[in-house]
Design a protein around this motif. Structure first.
Motif, PDB file in Angstrom:
ATOM      1  N   PRO A  47      14.227   2.117   7.088  1.00 56.76           N
ATOM      2  CA  PRO A  47      13.403   0.951   7.427  1.00 56.76           C
ATOM      3  C   PRO A  47      11.929   1.275   7.266  1.00 56.76           C
ATOM      4  CG  PRO A  47      13.995   2.093   9.418  1.00 56.76           C
ATOM      5  CD  PRO A  47      14.646   2.867   8.285  1.00 56.76           C
ATOM      6  N   SER A  48      11.108   0.236   7.363  1.00 51.31           N
ATOM      7  CA  SER A  48       9.659   0.442   7.276  1.00 51.31           C
ATOM      8  C   SER A  48       9.175   1.007   8.608  1.00 51.31           C
ATOM      9  CB  SER A  48       8.956  -0.877   6.937  1.00 51.31           C
ATOM     10  OG  SER A  48       7.645  -0.616   6.517  1.00 51.31           O
ATOM     11  N   GLU A  49       9.213   2.322   8.712  1.00 49.11           N
ATOM     12  CA  GLU A  49       8.853   3.046   9.941  1.00 49.11           C
ATOM     13  C   GLU A  49       7.496   3.724   9.692  1.00 49.11           C
ATOM     14  OE1 GLU A  49      10.590   3.163  12.767  1.00 49.11           O
ATOM     15  OE2 GLU A  49       9.939   4.968  13.775  1.00 49.11           O
ATOM     16  N   ALA A  61      -0.299   9.716  10.798  1.00 47.32           N
ATOM     17  CA  ALA A  61      -1.277   8.828  10.154  1.00 47.32           C
ATOM     18  C   ALA A  61      -1.264   9.036   8.641  1.00 47.32           C
ATOM     19  CB  ALA A  61      -2.667   9.131  10.706  1.00 47.32           C
ATOM     20  N   PHE A  62      -1.460   7.957   7.890  1.00 41.93           N
ATOM     21  CA  PHE A  62      -1.653   8.101   6.445  1.00 41.93           C
ATOM     22  C   PHE A  62      -3.004   8.792   6.235  1.00 41.93           C
ATOM     23  CE2 PHE A  62       0.851   3.973   5.265  1.00 41.93           C
ATOM     24  CZ  PHE A  62       2.044   4.612   5.510  1.00 41.93           C
ATOM     25  N   LEU A  63      -3.028   9.866   5.459  1.00 41.99           N
ATOM     26  CA  LEU A  63      -4.268  10.635   5.289  1.00 41.99           C
ATOM     27  C   LEU A  63      -5.246   9.945   4.330  1.00 41.99           C
ATOM     28  CD1 LEU A  63      -5.914  13.222   5.780  1.00 41.99           C
ATOM     29  CD2 LEU A  63      -4.625  14.297   3.922  1.00 41.99           C
ATOM     30  N   ALA A  76       0.841  -1.206   0.000  1.00 42.59           N
ATOM     31  CA  ALA A  76       0.000   0.000   0.000  1.00 42.59           C
ATOM     32  C   ALA A  76       0.869   1.246   0.000  1.00 42.59           C
ATOM     33  CB  ALA A  76      -0.907  -0.016   1.235  1.00 42.59           C
ATOM     34  N   LEU A  77       1.916   1.254   0.798  1.00 46.90           N
ATOM     35  CA  LEU A  77       2.844   2.392   0.816  1.00 46.90           C
ATOM     36  C   LEU A  77       3.933   2.225  -0.235  1.00 46.90           C
ATOM     37  CD1 LEU A  77       3.946   5.008   2.089  1.00 46.90           C
ATOM     38  CD2 LEU A  77       5.267   3.571   3.652  1.00 46.90           C
ATOM     39  N   GLY A  78       4.388   0.978  -0.424  1.00 53.54           N
ATOM     40  CA  GLY A  78       5.486   0.736  -1.354  1.00 53.54           C
ATOM     41  C   GLY A  78       5.173   1.218  -2.765  1.00 53.54           C
ATOM     42  N   PHE A 109       8.627  -4.845  16.914  1.00 52.99           N
ATOM     43  CA  PHE A 109       9.547  -5.160  15.807  1.00 52.99           C
ATOM     44  C   PHE A 109      10.202  -3.892  15.260  1.00 52.99           C
ATOM     45  CE2 PHE A 109       6.879  -9.158  14.926  1.00 52.99           C
ATOM     46  CZ  PHE A 109       7.733  -9.940  15.685  1.00 52.99           C
ATOM     47  N   LYS A 110       9.435  -2.800  15.184  1.00 54.24           N
ATOM     48  CA  LYS A 110      10.013  -1.558  14.660  1.00 54.24           C
ATOM     49  C   LYS A 110      11.130  -1.062  15.576  1.00 54.24           C
ATOM     50  CE  LYS A 110       6.326   0.039  11.684  1.00 54.24           C
ATOM     51  NZ  LYS A 110       5.481   1.112  11.178  1.00 54.24           N
ATOM     52  N   LEU A 111      10.903  -1.170  16.892  1.00 55.12           N
ATOM     53  CA  LEU A 111      11.946  -0.723  17.828  1.00 55.12           C
ATOM     54  C   LEU A 111      13.190  -1.591  17.727  1.00 55.12           C
ATOM     55  CD1 LEU A 111      10.180   0.200  21.170  1.00 55.12           C
ATOM     56  CD2 LEU A 111      11.242   1.707  19.517  1.00 55.12           C
TER      57      LEU A 111
HETATM   58  N1  LIG Z   1       0.979   5.746   9.316  1.00 53.95           N
HETATM   59  C1  LIG Z   1      -0.045   4.993   8.987  1.00 53.95           C
HETATM   60  O1  LIG Z   1      -1.229   5.400   9.078  1.00 53.95           O
HETATM   61  C2  LIG Z   1       0.223   3.623   8.434  1.00 53.95           C
HETATM   62  C3  LIG Z   1      -0.821   2.854   7.940  1.00 53.95           C
HETATM   63  C4  LIG Z   1      -0.533   1.620   7.386  1.00 53.95           C
HETATM   64  C5  LIG Z   1       0.788   1.158   7.348  1.00 53.95           C
HETATM   65  N2  LIG Z   1       1.776   1.928   7.867  1.00 53.95           N
HETATM   66  C6  LIG Z   1       3.184   1.480   7.823  1.00 53.95           C
HETATM   67  O2  LIG Z   1       3.629   1.529   6.479  1.00 53.95           O
HETATM   68  C7  LIG Z   1       4.547   0.456   6.239  1.00 53.95           C
HETATM   69  C8  LIG Z   1       4.073  -0.356   5.030  1.00 53.95           C
HETATM   70  O3  LIG Z   1       2.810  -0.923   5.323  1.00 53.95           O
HETATM   71  P1  LIG Z   1       1.810  -1.392   4.163  1.00 53.95           P
HETATM   72  O4  LIG Z   1       0.459  -1.485   4.777  1.00 53.95           O
HETATM   73  O5  LIG Z   1       2.036  -0.563   2.955  1.00 53.95           O
HETATM   74  O6  LIG Z   1       2.363  -2.865   3.924  1.00 53.95           O
HETATM   75  P2  LIG Z   1       1.760  -3.990   2.945  1.00 53.95           P
HETATM   76  O7  LIG Z   1       0.860  -3.403   1.931  1.00 53.95           O
HETATM   77  O8  LIG Z   1       1.259  -5.115   3.785  1.00 53.95           O
HETATM   78  O9  LIG Z   1       3.170  -4.442   2.286  1.00 53.95           O
HETATM   79  C9  LIG Z   1       3.272  -5.489   1.453  1.00 53.95           C
HETATM   80  C10 LIG Z   1       4.709  -5.533   0.922  1.00 53.95           C
HETATM   81  O10 LIG Z   1       5.547  -6.104   1.939  1.00 53.95           O
HETATM   82  C11 LIG Z   1       6.296  -7.138   1.376  1.00 53.95           C
HETATM   83  N3  LIG Z   1       6.477  -8.224   2.346  1.00 53.95           N
HETATM   84  C12 LIG Z   1       5.521  -8.793   3.120  1.00 53.95           C
HETATM   85  N4  LIG Z   1       6.078  -9.753   3.883  1.00 53.95           N
HETATM   86  C13 LIG Z   1       7.387  -9.784   3.584  1.00 53.95           C
HETATM   87  C14 LIG Z   1       8.477 -10.551   4.049  1.00 53.95           C
HETATM   88  N5  LIG Z   1       8.319 -11.492   4.973  1.00 53.95           N
HETATM   89  N6  LIG Z   1       9.693 -10.282   3.542  1.00 53.95           N
HETATM   90  C15 LIG Z   1       9.852  -9.322   2.613  1.00 53.95           C
HETATM   91  N7  LIG Z   1       8.861  -8.561   2.124  1.00 53.95           N
HETATM   92  C16 LIG Z   1       7.646  -8.797   2.610  1.00 53.95           C
HETATM   93  C17 LIG Z   1       5.528  -7.640   0.176  1.00 53.95           C
HETATM   94  O11 LIG Z   1       6.515  -8.167  -0.684  1.00 53.95           O
HETATM   95  P3  LIG Z   1       6.334  -8.845  -2.105  1.00 53.95           P
HETATM   96  O12 LIG Z   1       6.404  -7.682  -3.061  1.00 53.95           O
HETATM   97  O13 LIG Z   1       7.500  -9.755  -2.232  1.00 53.95           O
HETATM   98  O14 LIG Z   1       4.998  -9.549  -2.084  1.00 53.95           O
HETATM   99  C18 LIG Z   1       4.816  -6.384  -0.310  1.00 53.95           C
HETATM  100  O15 LIG Z   1       5.584  -5.708  -1.270  1.00 53.95           O
HETATM  101  C19 LIG Z   1       4.627  -0.338   7.552  1.00 53.95           C
HETATM  102  O16 LIG Z   1       5.714   0.120   8.292  1.00 53.95           O
HETATM  103  C20 LIG Z   1       3.333   0.042   8.268  1.00 53.95           C
HETATM  104  O17 LIG Z   1       3.436  -0.042   9.670  1.00 53.95           O
HETATM  105  C21 LIG Z   1       1.532   3.153   8.389  1.00 53.95           C
END
Ligand SMILES: NC(=O)c1ccc[n+]([C@@H]2O[C@H](COP(=O)([O-])OP(=O)(O)OC[C@H]3O[C@@H](n4cnc5c(N)ncnc54)[C@H](OP(=O)(O)O)[C@@H]3O)[C@@H](O)[C@H]2O)c1
Length: 302
Positions: free
Chosen positions: A100-102, A147-149, A15-17, A120-122
């Motif tokens: 890192p994924s922060e 927060a993500f808006l 989602a963020l990537g 895990f983040k810490l």
């Molecule tokens: N601030 C906020 O409101 C907020 C909200 C949501 C998330 N976040 C943060 O944003 C960051 C990203 O979250 P997200 O929700 O975008 O994540 P996500 O959509 O669940 O991320 C999926 C990605 O992670 C990879 N992945 C999953 N398990 C893995 C593993 N074991 N080893 C290597 N890669 C792996 C997947 O790789 P493949 O490409 O290989 O499948 C995929 O590209 C996190 O730190 C989360 O805490 C913040």
């Protein structure tokens, strides 16, 4: 002056990537390589090199990271713990900067850092600090964006419009920082293009400061026919309920996710940033209610 040219992204399909990868590619400043698992179904733009790696193998990761200047990790929860091995590989490969994924709450706030959901983040931060101390040419940056808006509204995370019964925490007037995914992407680009200013520290970015009551009012304005019955709720009670279950050894998402709500909406957890690095990172930080309205219009039934 260190220049970052070759950037590897881990978690680029998430989602963020996805928006972070887009920002890196669109900037035109980097050669971008995506590291994926062999199990991935994701596809990427043609300009991006894709490298399949074994995330449990130091050798596989090190070989994939040879020649990379920076690693940006946007892995989701399942991938957080495994980042320590990616960091070891980055050090071995001579990578200069690791992000890192922060991407969320202020873990410099001791009350927030104490929540088990951030364990895990810490651990990753501690691993980075130790690696940077032992290898001065290896550096890191922690991007903190509140927060993500857009994602937070789409997922009903900031205001549960999908159920029609949004929990309104502690009266709903408390302000919190929020940032769109695109601006987080810009913050990553800004970090990599300001190497010295962002070295070995957290950087803080936000698009705006808002409140749940503001979001509720804007949702009602955008979709007057949508039935929204706010449920007055307490972050103190929410935290107490999760604490009681953690004390019994329960660590399920249902128990842990409430801590994220407390870190955003609670009192004294750093949900509203005191200062930002917007200027260094090239994020204007000038989004307004009109931007929130536009997001809500794209989501809420009209
Ligand atoms: N601030 C906020 O409101 C907020 C909200 C949501 C998330 N976040 C943060 O944003 C960051 C990203 O979250 P997200 O929700 O975008 O994540 P996500 O959509 O669940 O991320 C999926 C990605 O992670 C990879 N992945 C999953 N398990 C893995 C593993 N074991 N080893 C290597 N890669 C792996 C997947 O790789 P493949 O490409 O290989 O499948 C995929 O590209 C996190 O730190 C989360 O805490 C913040």
């Amino acid at each position: 002056m260190t220049t970052i040219k070759n950037v590897a992204v881990v978690g680029a399909a998430g989602a963020l990537g996805t928006p972070v990868l887009k920002a890196l590619v669109d900037s035109g400043k980097f050669n971008v390589t995506v590291l994926t698992r062999s199990s991935t179904k994701a596809t990427f733009p043609a300009s991006v090199k894709v490298s399949q790696v074994d995330f449990e193998s130091l050798e596989s990761l090190t070989s994939a990271l040879k020649g990379q200047d920076a690693v940006v990790s946007t892995v989701g929860t399942a991938g957080l713990q495994g980042q320590t091995l990616v960091i070891d590989a980055a050090v071995a490969a001579g990578v200069k900067r690791f992000l890192p994924s922060e991407f969320g709450s202020d873990l410099s706030n001791p009350k927030t850092a104490a929540f088990p959901v951030y364990g895990f983040k810490l651990a990753v931060i501690q691993h980075l600090e130790a690696a940077a101390k032992a290898h001065p040419e290896f550096t890191y940056t922690l991007v903190r964006n509140g927060a993500f808006l857009d994602w937070g509204l789409e997922q009903s995370f900031l205001l549960d419009w999908k159920s029609g019964k949004p929990a309104i925490w502690d009266g709903g007037d408390r302000l919190f920082s929020a940032t769109s995914l695109a601006s987080v992407g810009q913050a990553v680009v800004g970090t990599l293009t300001h190497f010295e200013e962002t070295k070995n520290r957290p950087v803080y970015v936000q698009d705006l400061v808002t409140s749940q009551n503001k979001l509720l009012a804007l949702a009602r304005k955008v979709a007057p026919q949508l039935k929204l019955e706010p449920v007055p709720s307490s972050t103190t009670e929410l935290k107490a309920a999760s604490d009681a279950r953690v004390a019994k050894g329960e660590f399920t998402p249902e128990v842990l996710i409430p801590y994220i709500f407390v870190s955003i909406f609670g009192d004294g957890y750093g949900g509203k940033m005191e200062k930002t690095d917007n200027e260094i990172l090239g994020v204007p930080g000038n989004k307004t209610d009109a931007d929130i309205e536009a997001i809500l219009k794209s989501l809420l039934p009209q």
